[in-house]
Design a protein around this motif. Sequence first.
Motif, PDB file in Angstrom:
ATOM      1  N   VAL A 132     -11.036 -17.077  34.859  1.00 38.60           N
ATOM      2  CA  VAL A 132     -11.069 -16.213  33.679  1.00 38.60           C
ATOM      3  C   VAL A 132     -11.379 -17.050  32.445  1.00 38.60           C
ATOM      4  N   THR A 141     -19.389 -23.250  36.759  1.00 39.90           N
ATOM      5  CA  THR A 141     -20.657 -22.525  36.889  1.00 39.90           C
ATOM      6  C   THR A 141     -21.827 -23.498  36.862  1.00 39.90           C
ATOM      7  N   SER A 163     -18.520 -17.503  31.136  1.00 41.80           N
ATOM      8  CA  SER A 163     -19.273 -18.752  31.210  1.00 41.80           C
ATOM      9  C   SER A 163     -20.748 -18.526  30.935  1.00 41.80           C
ATOM     10  N   ASN A 189     -17.153 -14.765  36.568  1.00 45.91           N
ATOM     11  CA  ASN A 189     -16.740 -15.341  35.296  1.00 45.91           C
ATOM     12  C   ASN A 189     -17.838 -15.116  34.253  1.00 45.91           C
ATOM     13  N   ASN A 199     -17.019 -17.818  41.569  1.00 45.56           N
ATOM     14  CA  ASN A 199     -16.341 -18.247  40.351  1.00 45.56           C
ATOM     15  C   ASN A 199     -15.631 -17.058  39.738  1.00 45.56           C
ATOM     16  N   GLY A 202     -14.227 -21.416  32.945  1.00 50.94           N
ATOM     17  CA  GLY A 202     -15.073 -21.393  34.133  1.00 50.94           C
ATOM     18  C   GLY A 202     -16.466 -21.948  33.930  1.00 50.94           C
TER      19      GLY A 202
END
Length: 411
Positions: free
Chosen positions: A99, A107, A124, A121, A96, A103
Amino acid sequence: MSSVRNVIVLGATGSIGRSTLNVIRRHPGRFRPLALAAASNASGLDELALEFDPDFVVLAHEPPAGFKPRWSGEWRVGEHEVVRAAATAAADTVVNAVVGFAGLEATLAALTAGKRLALANKESLVAGGALVLDAWRGGTGELLPVDSEHSAIFQCLQSRPVSEVRRIILTASGGPFRSHSTRALQEVTRADALAHPIWDMGDKVTVDSATLANKALEVIEAHLLFGVGYDRIEVLVHPSSVVHSMVEFRDGSTIAQLSNPSMEVPIQYALSFPERLENEFVPLDLVGGGPLSFEDPRRQDFPLLELGVDAGRQGGVMPAVFNAANEVAVAAFLDGALDFQGISAIVGDVLIQTAPVPVGSLERLREIDARARLLARIAIQARSSGTSHDTGCENSGTVAAPDLTNKQPTE
């Protein structure tokens, strides 16, 4: 690891995505890109699809008018398709590299589906907090950090349990303005902020490095990933970015992970764990590479570090609010609508209007995120016009979000 692992690469056309595909190119017998996803770079995704021929590709947003792909395979379009791709049954690993807050759902989908999640990311995890931890610990999915700092900590902790940790030391490059005076920071431009001395990253992450917001996000991420209290997580500026982080244990021993600055090192480790595969990276030269120096961050000149860590300490919705306000402020800076020092001013303005109430659910988190973004936009508009502003949402009619202004924290 003997069989080929099927990998979903979210954010395939960005810097982390490109680095991930470099790792896959070097190890075609170990990894196969099952699917590739991008936000809006249709032509870049088309180029990658022609090279790797995945089962399908995903574009989060509609391609530009007149776009005609050369790759004849399956194209899927829509943000929901990115989330759906993260849970693809045939996938073993999901990288992942999306940006920002966008995200988060991918996730959650990857962890809920029991995938190995190689997480770049960080937003997240920071914004999702308990939601992500519940999905991770309540299922069969794995979460391996891709950030160089958190990969370093993860590697340092392979030998001993967290209960023996005295402190975690996160290193920071200091960004392009490490040596700028307080006065000079008032004059920096977009181009200045994007001229990172070490790392090649996307625009948003590069600006976050310049403001040290990125390091605040990483402190929160380290707290969540490793279960270490904020009072035992420290930040040191390390300009050469060779020591990626350190762990000090209760007996006084400190273990560090060192490598030349390349995101391909932690990406490859996350893909191959627990194995360490061969690579063609330039070996670390401890003699000719210069001294390994460290210094304290200048918190007064880069207030987003303290604002973000304080948001993490408060908990509840505060890390999500910090992240949302920062995303909006950085976008305004990149668009020329906000000066560099205005980024921290806007974030601080939004944080002070929000109480640390619990997150509760994904839907509530979306509302909180939307409200924080609205407050940030109002504050930016007021700053640009030089007028006072009412940041309450009651009369805006723009977003149906809970009013958290001046409310007391709840259990």
